[in-house]
Write an enzyme that holds these catalytic residues in place. Structure first.
Site, mmCIF file in Angstrom:
data_model
loop_
_atom_site.group_PDB
_atom_site.id
_atom_site.type_symbol
_atom_site.label_atom_id
_atom_site.label_comp_id
_atom_site.label_asym_id
_atom_site.label_seq_id
_atom_site.Cartn_x
_atom_site.Cartn_y
_atom_site.Cartn_z
ATOM 1 N N LEU A 43 1.006 -1.101 0.165
ATOM 2 C CA LEU A 43 0.031 -0.039 -0.108
ATOM 3 C C LEU A 43 1.005 1.458 0.203
ATOM 4 O O LEU A 43 2.272 1.459 0.666
ATOM 5 C CB LEU A 43 -0.920 -0.032 0.904
ATOM 6 N N LYS A 56 13.105 11.453 -1.096
ATOM 7 C CA LYS A 56 13.237 12.934 0.826
ATOM 8 C C LYS A 56 13.704 12.374 1.721
ATOM 9 O O LYS A 56 14.108 13.767 2.137
ATOM 10 C CB LYS A 56 11.798 13.781 0.142
ATOM 11 N N GLY A 183 20.905 9.581 -16.873
ATOM 12 C CA GLY A 183 19.158 10.150 -17.122
ATOM 13 C C GLY A 183 19.758 11.632 -15.738
ATOM 14 O O GLY A 183 19.306 11.664 -14.895
ATOM 15 N N GLY A 184 19.366 12.609 -16.973
ATOM 16 C CA GLY A 184 19.634 13.591 -15.318
ATOM 17 C C GLY A 184 18.354 14.627 -15.452
ATOM 18 O O GLY A 184 18.165 15.505 -15.526
ATOM 19 N N GLY A 185 17.474 13.814 -15.356
ATOM 20 C CA GLY A 185 16.431 14.418 -15.157
ATOM 21 C C GLY A 185 16.088 14.277 -13.447
ATOM 22 O O GLY A 185 16.551 14.511 -12.942
ATOM 23 N N TYR A 186 14.484 14.509 -13.291
ATOM 24 C CA TYR A 186 15.042 15.188 -11.389
ATOM 25 C C TYR A 186 15.145 13.820 -10.357
ATOM 26 O O TYR A 186 16.016 13.846 -9.567
ATOM 27 C CB TYR A 186 13.147 15.577 -10.878
ATOM 28 N N ALA A 318 2.406 12.843 -7.725
ATOM 29 C CA ALA A 318 1.464 12.251 -6.897
ATOM 30 C C ALA A 318 0.574 13.046 -6.755
ATOM 31 O O ALA A 318 -0.786 12.204 -6.751
ATOM 32 C CB ALA A 318 3.016 11.833 -5.160
ATOM 33 N N HIS A 442 7.719 37.909 8.183
ATOM 34 C CA HIS A 442 8.801 38.460 7.791
ATOM 35 C C HIS A 442 9.809 37.802 9.312
ATOM 36 O O HIS A 442 9.631 37.341 10.464
ATOM 37 C CB HIS A 442 9.109 39.673 8.400
HETATM 38 P P1 FAD Z 1 1.485 4.611 -8.083
HETATM 39 O O1 FAD Z 1 2.187 4.968 -6.839
HETATM 40 O O2 FAD Z 1 3.104 3.933 -9.245
HETATM 41 O O3 FAD Z 1 1.287 2.973 -7.590
HETATM 42 C C1 FAD Z 1 0.085 1.589 -8.581
HETATM 43 C C2 FAD Z 1 0.457 0.530 -7.463
HETATM 44 O O4 FAD Z 1 -0.411 -0.844 -8.366
HETATM 45 C C3 FAD Z 1 1.867 0.072 -7.007
HETATM 46 O O5 FAD Z 1 1.842 0.054 -5.985
HETATM 47 C C4 FAD Z 1 1.520 -1.394 -8.141
HETATM 48 O O6 FAD Z 1 2.172 -1.703 -7.200
HETATM 49 C C5 FAD Z 1 0.287 -1.168 -8.584
HETATM 50 N N1 FAD Z 1 -0.172 -2.443 -9.293
HETATM 51 C C6 FAD Z 1 0.322 -2.212 -10.626
HETATM 52 N N2 FAD Z 1 0.061 -3.206 -11.587
HETATM 53 C C7 FAD Z 1 -0.663 -3.868 -10.372
HETATM 54 C C8 FAD Z 1 -1.172 -5.096 -11.117
HETATM 55 N N3 FAD Z 1 -1.961 -5.647 -12.704
HETATM 56 N N4 FAD Z 1 -2.253 -5.696 -9.554
HETATM 57 C C9 FAD Z 1 -2.358 -5.327 -8.740
HETATM 58 N N5 FAD Z 1 -1.824 -4.455 -8.415
HETATM 59 C C10 FAD Z 1 -1.186 -3.514 -9.428
HETATM 60 N N6 FAD Z 1 6.117 12.416 -7.182
HETATM 61 C C11 FAD Z 1 5.586 13.772 -6.987
HETATM 62 O O7 FAD Z 1 4.515 14.125 -6.699
HETATM 63 N N7 FAD Z 1 6.576 14.253 -6.053
HETATM 64 C C12 FAD Z 1 7.806 13.819 -6.001
HETATM 65 O O8 FAD Z 1 8.860 14.269 -5.379
HETATM 66 C C13 FAD Z 1 8.435 12.568 -7.087
HETATM 67 N N8 FAD Z 1 9.558 12.365 -6.137
HETATM 68 C C14 FAD Z 1 9.719 10.150 -6.950
HETATM 69 C C15 FAD Z 1 11.161 9.984 -7.176
HETATM 70 C C16 FAD Z 1 11.146 8.173 -7.341
HETATM 71 C C17 FAD Z 1 12.640 7.974 -7.087
HETATM 72 C C18 FAD Z 1 9.918 8.590 -8.391
HETATM 73 C C19 FAD Z 1 10.052 7.057 -8.570
HETATM 74 C C20 FAD Z 1 9.022 9.461 -8.443
HETATM 75 C C21 FAD Z 1 8.458 10.625 -7.744
HETATM 76 N N9 FAD Z 1 7.478 10.680 -7.477
HETATM 77 C C22 FAD Z 1 7.294 11.461 -7.051
HETATM 78 C C23 FAD Z 1 6.313 10.278 -8.946
HETATM 79 C C24 FAD Z 1 5.535 9.935 -7.709
HETATM 80 O O9 FAD Z 1 6.166 8.399 -6.853
HETATM 81 C C25 FAD Z 1 4.041 8.504 -9.002
HETATM 82 O O10 FAD Z 1 3.933 9.893 -9.561
HETATM 83 C C26 FAD Z 1 2.884 8.838 -7.976
HETATM 84 O O11 FAD Z 1 3.249 7.096 -7.450
HETATM 85 C C27 FAD Z 1 2.352 8.149 -9.305
HETATM 86 O O12 FAD Z 1 1.172 7.670 -8.144
HETATM 87 P P2 FAD Z 1 0.150 6.222 -8.904
HETATM 88 O O13 FAD Z 1 -1.368 6.125 -7.644
HETATM 89 O O14 FAD Z 1 -0.683 6.735 -9.890
HETATM 90 O O15 FAD Z 1 0.868 5.052 -9.331
#
Ligand code: FAD
Length: 464
Positions: A43, A56, A183-186, A318, A442
């Site tokens: 979860l 973070k 990869g120089g993305g965030y 997120a 301030h």
């Molecule tokens: P997810 O969080 O990816 O959740 C999807 C879930 O679905 C997973 O738990 C997976 O196990 C499950 N799942 C997939 N397929 C199936 C299936 N067939 N059956 C059952 N379960 C399944 N975003 C920010 O806003 N701020 C940040 O600072 C930030 N930092 C990040 C840093 C890193 C290193 C990474 C990798 C990502 C970061 N993100 C950040 C992006 C953020 O994590 C995602 O945008 C966010 O988690 C997307 O949410 P979601 O609910 O779409 O999917």
């Protein structure tokens, strides 16, 4: 509810327990709907377990270590010794607390959380396979929130030891001497910065001519300067060809073959939506050319199918997933809500941090908006001086005709915490005159916002 042939019948089936999935499950259940959420891993999804939260946390630890090293400039002699196993224990405790919180929210809203991997078997049927016996579901509506996974380069397969993805990099229990970040993305910049601050010699390799290409170049410049002071080498315009026992093999910008010493290689070249193997063909949904699930303004992908979060187009963030969850829950509840934000704030937790909210001047011009800008360096901020971090600036983009704020863009240590205020200003369509009148405390960095508004008013002339 279990019906004949051991099929669980639910009103709303949510696939994926990340920020999108758990938010929509909670909102739907709070409307009295019978909701089941299926999650194959933990979860909290990517964000909580292997993304936003651990990255973070690691950055915070790294900043502590780095500031100890620089404390003598301020008259304190400290030294930092890093124990990665203990760092990991602390990071895990943060994750566990938040994951427990998500579990408690699901339980208190009576969301049935099912562990296992879901696959659709028909337009209203799915099977969930886990260690135990498979469970079948019949659903009235489904919300797909399966998120995304790292893209793997053919020349650089992720083996989980030498070549790792972001999840692997956030779980390291030792500090390698050298790390190459591809990869120089965030994600690459955030994790690379953390390890550089922890004392690792980091090289960032990208085939683009600059890092963090998603952000305006001016905002990235102070970050590049800071990476240089941390000893991070940037190899841009370079392409990866593979790796050997000593490091990463690349063709650099001049076309020369080169080996970048790397005990560990982090592959952070982007993420792709988790659509494979889901059985989406049974649902009648369409994919966009980028492979995302195609959705309308209500995040509807087919008559009884919704999709939110990283599996849909738009910034993979997120808070975008959570905002979409809100819209879908309202749509399922019968309202006409649509996902039409005025802005989606974007932050890079680099050093200094970058915040971009709303339109840049270039974007405003492309939309034929008569826009002006006001900019202030952080060297003008008392708060920045007290924090010993005056590198960076803030910029306001405003509509010269109706004086509304179109964009707020910042680079500076600590500016991430101001992204919410920037989004509020734009979402509420306030004018520079409104912003100038809001009393800001301030000494804080936020005081720069009314200062910027006054600069804008100076350019526009007083209103009325
Ligand atoms: P997810 O969080 O990816 O959740 C999807 C879930 O679905 C997973 O738990 C997976 O196990 C499950 N799942 C997939 N397929 C199936 C299936 N067939 N059956 C059952 N379960 C399944 N975003 C920010 O806003 N701020 C940040 O600072 C930030 N930092 C990040 C840093 C890193 C290193 C990474 C990798 C990502 C970061 N993100 C950040 C992006 C953020 O994590 C995602 O945008 C966010 O988690 C997307 O949410 P979601 O609910 O779409 O999917």
């Amino acid at each position: 509810m279990v019906v004949g042939d051991n099929v669980n019948s639910v009103e709303v089936l949510v696939v994926g327990g990340g920020p999108g999935g758990y938010s929509v499950a909670e909102r739907c259940a709070s409307q009295g709907l019978l909701v089941a959420l299926v999650e194959r891993a933990e979860l909290g999804g990517t964000c909580l377990n292997v993304g936003c939260i651990p990255s973070k946390s690691l950055l915070h630890v790294a900043e502590l270590a780095a500031s100890a090293r620089h404390s003598s400039d301020l008259g304190i002699d400290l030294s930092a010794t890093v124990s990665m196993p203990r760092v990991q224990t602390w990071m895990q405790s943060v994750i566990d607390k938040l994951r427990g919180g998500v579990g408690a929210r699901m339980a208190s809203h009576k969301v049935d959380v099912i562990r296992g991997e879901l696959r659709f078997e028909g337009p209203t049927r799915a099977i969930v396979v886990s260690d135990g016996s498979p469970q079948r579901f019949e659903f009235e509506r489904v919300v797909i929130a399966t998120g995304s996974t790292p893209i793997e380069l053919g020349v650089l397969p992720i083996d989980g030891r030498r070549v790792i993805d972001s999840a692997g990099a956030l779980a390291l229990d030792h500090l390698p001497a050298t790390m190459a970040v591809v990869g120089g993305g965030y994600i690459g910049v955030e994790i690379g910065t953390a390890y550089a601050k922890l004392g690792v010699k980091v090289t960032i390799v990208d085939n683009a001519p600059r890092i963090i290409a998603s952000m305006p170049e001016a905002l990235v410049r102070p970050v590049v300067r800071h990476l240089e002071t941390l000893g991070v080498e940037l190899l841009l315009g370079a392409s990866v060809t593979g790796h050997d026992d000593k490091g990463l093999l690349i063709n650099d910008s001049s076309g020369s073959v080169r080996m970048v010493p790397a005990e560990v290689i982090l592959s952070a070249v982007g993420r792709k939506p988790n659509t494979a193997g889901l059985g989406l063909e049974f649902l009648g949904v369409e994919l966009t050319p980028t492979g995302h699930v195609n959705v309308d303004g209500q995040r509807r992908a087919a008559a009884n199918v919704y999709a939110i979060g990283d599996i849909t187009e738009g910034p993979a963030l997120a808070h975008k997933a959570v905002a979409e969850a809100e819209v879908v829950a309202s749509a399922i509840g019968g309202s006409g809500a649509r996902f039409e934000p005025a802005c989606i704030p974007a932050i890079v937790f680099s050093d200094p941090e970058i915040v971009s909210v709303g339109l840049t001047a270039e974007e405003a011009a492309a939309e034929q908006i008569d826009a002006g800008t006001a900019r202030r360096p952080l060297s003008a901020s008392g708060r920045a001086l007290t924090l010993d971090r005056t590198d960076g600036f803030m910029e306001l983009v405003f509509n010269k005709q109706d004086r509304t704020i179109l964009g707020i863009h910042m680079v500076g240590a600590g500016v991430a915490e101001m992204a919410g205020e920037a989004a509020l200003a734009i979402e509420m369509a306030i004018t520079v005159d409104d912003l100038a009148l809001v009393i800001h405390p301030h000494p804080t960095l936020s005081e720069e916002l009314p200062e910027l508004a006054n600069t804008a008013i100076g350019k526009l002339g007083r209103n009325g």
